[in-house]
Each structure stands twice: as structure tokens, then as C-alpha cells.
Write an enzyme that holds these catalytic residues in place. Structure first.
Site, short mmCIF file in Angstrom:
data_model
loop_
_atom_site.label_atom_id
_atom_site.label_comp_id
_atom_site.label_asym_id
_atom_site.label_seq_id
_atom_site.Cartn_x
_atom_site.Cartn_y
_atom_site.Cartn_z
N GLU A 177 0.80 -1.25 -0.11
CA GLU A 177 -0.03 -0.01 0.02
C GLU A 177 0.81 1.28 0.10
OE1 GLU A 177 -0.75 -2.46 2.13
OE2 GLU A 177 -2.88 -3.16 1.16
N HIS A 211 -10.65 -5.33 10.42
CA HIS A 211 -11.13 -5.17 8.97
C HIS A 211 -12.76 -4.27 8.99
CE1 HIS A 211 -8.25 -7.53 7.34
NE2 HIS A 211 -8.68 -7.78 6.07
#
Lengths: 326, 326
Positions: free
Chosen positions: A60, A129
Site C-alpha cells: 500500500e 477489517h
């Protein structure tokens, strides 16, 4: 007027941009061969080819930074971060580079990147998450943060985003992709940044939300109607820039206001919104501006536990009854 | 496109290299004085001892190519041809600075010179370098990117992510490692597990690499010409490691307790400016008198920059929030 899902509205906006501007590229984890983790870029790879639909490694900081660098050098990259939880890996790039390059270079460089990411809990993915960091990013000057809750806004905001020269976080709630709604046929239809939308008119109380909490507020408004309480529901649509004026005017009319969001109540962006409303509409208030946020726990996995942590319409009804006797 | 051939360097060019290094040395010494006088604030990292790298590289680069670098950036900016006046004014926080007083010592930018900063998060600018190169490739522009970084960045994830991306995506980046052995006060032997042949870490990413003497400006120039030619030809990255030494502390706040005097003394004879001067005299390219004239030219450049900076106005407070957004 065509009816589309929120997912298809985003896809439509991306296709338009890909068709209209060769500087637009889409990059991210599995945006190509896999069709996107949330299937927003389905078929894009076949249509536009791998030079413009770029699958990235799970990296990322690397690919978000590369998107920012590419934006500095003339491209208009759309970078997909699979979920906002993973944006933490790229937070140095977003906060230290994208948000600051224009100011720190004295206006010489800019980073017109659109970072699409998926936010929100409620899908049984547990603590790492299920987070909602869009409010946090909205505290950072230099960024713009969009939180579409309906297909028309999803498309209209995206069209505006492609014309904007700043780094944008476009936050898609994981549980809203299948929401359906009318889309204006007019291809010039756009949604301006910093302009909240009244999704339901009412005279007794103002409910403010963004993303999925707008839908929660609308459900609460239906229930309140059964008690003969007429609720106005306002969708912020963009957190930065933030439209405080619409909230003030509504609250001056209804004299009561509740701000609802899904992230942890402590330090939530909504508490700042509530502060601005009480400061500016103080003389017209019949009680304190309420702030309803998620429970201060890491999101639990088990269904019965998880539903205890995310605000639902009953939380709003209980708070309105307790505080305002409505 | 101008591809520099590795030919016999003209004596006049050698004199330019000497003068350019001398300008950096005197500029940095002046900065040190101004810092002591409180005219430069914040952090100040001096490039004294490392001048051959910036000057050698800059002499091998085209104007269209991008440079992006770390926070010890004055030398790179001067070598790239940014106005000494504007750099010094930036250090002094003046309206006439490169970023109009918004960036300071660690954040020097000049888009007109394709000088994409001055970046102060160790390793944070490496992904941007990949992005600049990605844009060049996507737009079919014939430019490469030079990305300076220090040995301290070797252990950051962003370094490894960028090496991987640049290799997988075949990006025209020259990764230029300035190995001065210290990440702030920690010697590389105590922080890096990759062994003493540091540059070979690029082997794992299938990026060709080599090591050069960073105190020898001609060695830097030749290696840069070679590496850049390879990058242009293959459109693939390359890593150069220049072994160097900073004669001053990490920053002005550094009491230099972590290395002894003997070590510094051992490096003194390797002073890149003294080495080139010796070579120029021995080869008969310059007389003591000519060297003296070049020194004076450098001194006048720095004095002029200082006078300009000191007599420049502060930034206009009314412009405080200008350039947060493009």
C-alpha cells in the site's frame, strides 16, 4: 432517469473518466484480472488494457505513493485501497505527501489523485477489517473526503472529483454497494463538494449522518413518524469540505439535532460537527446537540456482539426519547 | 534527447565542478552561521563532505529529468541549478524563498527545474519517485527520475516496496544511495543486516547496481553517465551506492557523541573539494591563482544569496492559508 446500484454508479463514473481522459489510470490490489475486490472495476482490464488498469503488489505505501508521484507528474490516477483499514499502511503517503505537497512546495506541485477505498463494519470481519477512518482523514488540511450514501451522489461526486486538482479520499461503505437509486440522465449532472443534501424534510428534529449512517437515520425517521415526530435527515456527502451552514439552518428550524456516525464515539468526526452546530445554533436549541457514535470496542466477530457496537435506528429512537421526550 | 557520452572531460568543465562543490561548501558553512544567529530555525542538516555526489550527478542529468531527494537537500538543489538566493531565502523563512517560506530547509522545491523536493520522512519519498517515473512512461516522455536517499532509508518498508515496484513495472529510476554510514547517530553496522556490500541488496530485486567512491566527483560523474545511459536504454531502474562521509553532525542539534575524532580525521584527507583541487593543480588544469578566483566567485554567490535572503520580506500573514488546496 436510470436506476442503478451504488456499485454500478461508481463503475459508470470511472468508465466515463477513462473514456474522456487518457491521463486517467486505475491502480490497486486486484483491480484488473480479479475485477476488483468489490467488483467495481469488472471488465475494465479487457476494455482498457493493462497499461491503464494496473494490478499492484500488496504494497500500500508503495503503490499509493506511486500514485501520488504520478499525479505530481501529470497523470490523474485512481488508486484503490481495498479497505480503509489498509490505508494505515499508506498513511504516511496520504498524510505526509499527498496532503502537503501543494502547500509545502508553495503551490508548485499538486497531487490530483483519487483514492477509492472501502469503509465500515458490520460484515463479520472483526477488529482489523471493520473500521471507519474517513472522519480521521477529514481532520487533515490538504485532503478532501467524500462519503457517498446513494448512487446519484456516488456518480455526481466522482464526476466532480475528476475535475478537482487535489488529493481526494472517496470512501465507499462496504454495505451500501447494492443500494439502488435513480441517476439523472443528464451527463452534466455533478454534485458539488461541501454541500450537504436534505434527504428527508421534517420540522421536529434534524438527524445528520454520512455514509451508511444516513440510511440508519432515514430508518429512524420512519419510526419517529409513527410517534408523530417529523424528522429531517441531512446527508453530509462530503466531510471535507464540510457544509455546516445547511445543518445550522435545519437545526434553527427544528430546534433539535442528532449527529450519527459509525466510528467510535470518542473523538469521532461527528462530535466536531455537533460542536459546530451547538455553537452556531445555540439560541435556537431545545436541548443539547446529541452525538451517537459506535461503541468504544474493537469490532467483535460474533454477530450478536457486533450488532451491539454499530449505531442502529433504535439507538437514535432511544436517545431522542430520553433527551427530548419525543 | 541529449545522451551524455563518457568522453574526456574538458578542463573548463572540471573547473565548473570545482566551483559548484565550493558553492555548496560555503553555502552550508554560511547556513551554520545563520543558524547560530537564530536566522535559520527548525532543523538544519548540512551536506558538508558529500558535495561530490550532488555535483557529479547533476552534471550527468538532462533538464527534463526529475530529481527527488531527502531532507539534506541544499546540495542537490544548488547542484541542480536552483537559485542560491531563493534557497537561502527559504531557509530564512522569507517570502522570496523557493516555497515562499512554507517549506524550510528540509523541503526545497522547484518545479521549473523538475526538482520535486526535499522530503523529510526517511524513505517516504521513494514511492513518489516510482510515480514520477510511471507518469513519464505512461505519457511517453523521455525522462528518467533520480532519487537520492541515505543509508538510513534502507530499513524502511517504503524503500523495499519501491525497489520491488520499480523492478516489476520496469520504471526508469536511478536510486542513488548516499551511504555516509550513519542514520542520525546509529552506524550502519548496528542497523543493517544486509552486509557491507550494501548496494547488492538491489540484486534481490533484479536491479543492476554498483558502488562508487562518493568523494571523487569524477567517479560519481562517470558512474552517473553510465547508469543513466543504461536506464534510458532499458527503461529499467538502477541503484548506485556512493560511499561518503558527512563531516558535520546529523543536524545542528547533534553533539556527535557516537563517533570519535579519529574517525573524522581519517576521512579528512578524502575531502572531495580538496581532492579535486589537488588533481586540478597536479594536472596543470588550474593554478593556485585560478583556484583562488573560483573560491572568490563561490564566496560572492553565497554572500549575494545571504544578503538577498536577509533583506527579503517575511511572508504575508494574509497568505497563511493560500495553497492548502490547488
Amino acid at each position: 432517469m436510470a436506476e442503478l446500484t451504488l456499485r454500478d454508479a461508481i463503475s459508470l463514473g470511472l468508465r466515463e473518466a477513462m473514456d474522456n481522459d487518457p491521463r486517467v489510470i486505475i491502480m490497486g490490489e486486484d483491480v484488473g484480472a480479479y475485477n476488483g475486490a468489490y467488483v467495481v472495476t469488472k471488465g475494465f482490464l479487457e476494455e482498457y488494457g493493462e497499461s491503464r488498469i494496473i494490478d499492484t503488489p500488496i504494497s500500500e505505501a508503495g503503490f499509493v505513493g506511486a500514485g501520488i508521484g504520478a499525479a505530481m507528474a501529470g497523470l490523474k490516477p485512481v488508486v484503490e485501497i481495498m479497505t480503509i483499514n489498509f490505508s494505515l499502511m499508506a498513511s504516511d503517503q496520504i498524510i505526509n505527501n499527498a496532503a502537503k505537497i501543494h502547500y509545502m512546495s508553495g503551490g508548485q506541485y499538486s497531487a490530483p489523485i483519487i483514492i477509492r477505498t472501502v469503509t465500515g463494519g458490520g460484515a463479520g470481519l472483526a477488529a482489523t477489517h471493520s473500521q471507519s477512518f474517513e472522519g480521521f482523514y477529514a481532520t487533515i488540511p490538504g485532503l478532501k473526503v467524500l462519503t457517498p450514501a446513494f448512487p446519484d451522489d456516488a456518480l455526481g461526486l466522482l464526476r466532480t472529483a475528476f475535475k478537482d486538482n487535489n488529493p481526494i479520499l472517496y470512501c465507499e461503505h462496504a454495505l451500501l454497494y447494492n443500494v439502488r437509486g435513480e441517476i439523472p440522465d443528464d451527463s452534466s449532472f455533478e454534485v458539488p463538494f461541501g454541500k450537504a443534501k436534505t434527504r428527508r424534510n421534517g420540522s421536529d428534529i434534524t438527524l445528520v449522518g454520512y455514509g451508511r449512517s444516513v440510511h440508519t437515520a432515514l430508518l429512524a425517521a420512519e419510526k419517529l413518524q409513527e410517534r408523530n415526530v417529523d424528522a429531517e435527515v441531512i446527508d453530509l456527502r462530503t466531510l471535507r469540505p464540510l457544509d455546516i451552514q445547511t445543518l445550522i439552518e435545519s437545526t434553527q428550524k427544528t430546534h433539535r439535532c442528532v449527529v450519527i456516525e459509525e466510528t467510535w464515539a470518542t473523538g469521532g468526526f461527528g462530535s466536531y460537527v455537533a460542536y459546530e452546530i451547538q455553537k452556531n445554533a445555540f439560541d435556537d436549541l431545545d436541548g443539547p446537540v446529541l452525538h451517537i457514535g459506535g461503541l468504544d470496542v474493537p469490532a467483535p466477530y460474533a454477530r450478536n456482539l457486533e450488532i451491539m457496537t454499530i449505531p442502529n435506528e433504535q439507538w437514535i429512537l432511544d436517545a431522542v426519547e430520553k433527551e427530548f421526550g419525543l | 534527447m541529449q545522451v551524455l557520452e563518457k568522453t574526456e572531460i574538458q578542463p573548463s568543465e572540471l573547473l565548473n565542478l570545482y566551483r559548484d562543490m565550493k558553492i555548496i561548501r560555503l553555502f552550508e558553512e554560511k547556513c551554520s552561521q545563520l543558524y547560530m544567529q537564530g536566522k535559520i530555525r527548525g532543523f538544519l542538516h548540512l551536506y558538508i563532505g558529500e558535495e561530490a555526489i550532488a555535483v557529479g550527478l547533476a552534471s550527468a542529468l538532462n533538464e527534463d529529468d526529475h530529481i527527488i531527494t531527502h531532507y539534506r537537500d541544499h546540495g542537490h538543489a544548488l547542484a541542480r541549478g536552483l537559485e542560491p538566493r531563493a534557497i537561502m531565502a527559504e531557509l530564512c523563512g522569507k517570502a522570496t524563498g523557493t516555497s515562499f517560506g512554507r517549506g524550510g530547509s528540509m523541503h526545497i522545491f522547484d518545479a521549473s527545474k523538475n526538482f520535486a523536493g526535499g522530503h523529510a520522512i526517511v524513505g517516504g519519498h521513494l514511492p513518489l519517485a516510482a510515480g514520477l517515473a510511471l507518469a513519464a512512461k505512461q505519457l511517453n516522455e523521455d525522462r528518467i527520475v533520480v532519487c537520492f536517499f541515505g543509508d538510513g532509508a534502507l530499513n524502511q518498508g517504503e524503500f523495499h516496496e519501491t525497489m520491488n515496484l520499480a523492478s516489476v513495472w520496469k520504471l526508469p529510476v536511478l536510486f542513488f544511495l548516499e551511504n555516509n554510514f550513519y542514520g542520525m547517530g546509529s552506524h550502519i553496522d548496528r542497523t543493517f543486516a544486509g552486509g557491507s556490500k550494501v548496494h547488492t541488496i538491489a540484486d534481490r530485486y533484479k536491479i543492476p547496481n554498483s558502488r562508487i567512491d562518493g568523494m571523487d566527483v569524477l567517479a560519481v560523474r562517470e558512474a552517473s553517465i553510465d547508469a543513466i545511459a543504461k536506464i534510458r536504454k532499458t527503461s529499467k531502474p538502477y541503484l548506485l551506492e556512493a560511499v561518503t562521509y558527512r563531516f558535520q553532525g546529523h543536524s545542528m542539534a547533534d553533539p556527535v557523541t557516537y563517533r570519535d575524532r579519529d574517525e573524522v580525521d581519517k576521512w579528512r584527507p578524502r575531502d572531495p573539494i580538496a581532492l579535486l583541487k589537488e588533481m586540478l593543480l597536479e594536472a596543470g588544469h588550474a593554478s593556485e591563482k585560478l583556484i583562488g578566483r573560483l573560491d572568490e566567485e563561490a564566496n560572492l554567490t553565497v554572500e549575494d544569496a545571504t544578503q538577498f535572503a536577509e533583506s527579503s520580506p517575511d511572508p504575508d500573514p494574509n497568505d497563511l492559508t493560500k495553497n492548502i488546496y490547488a
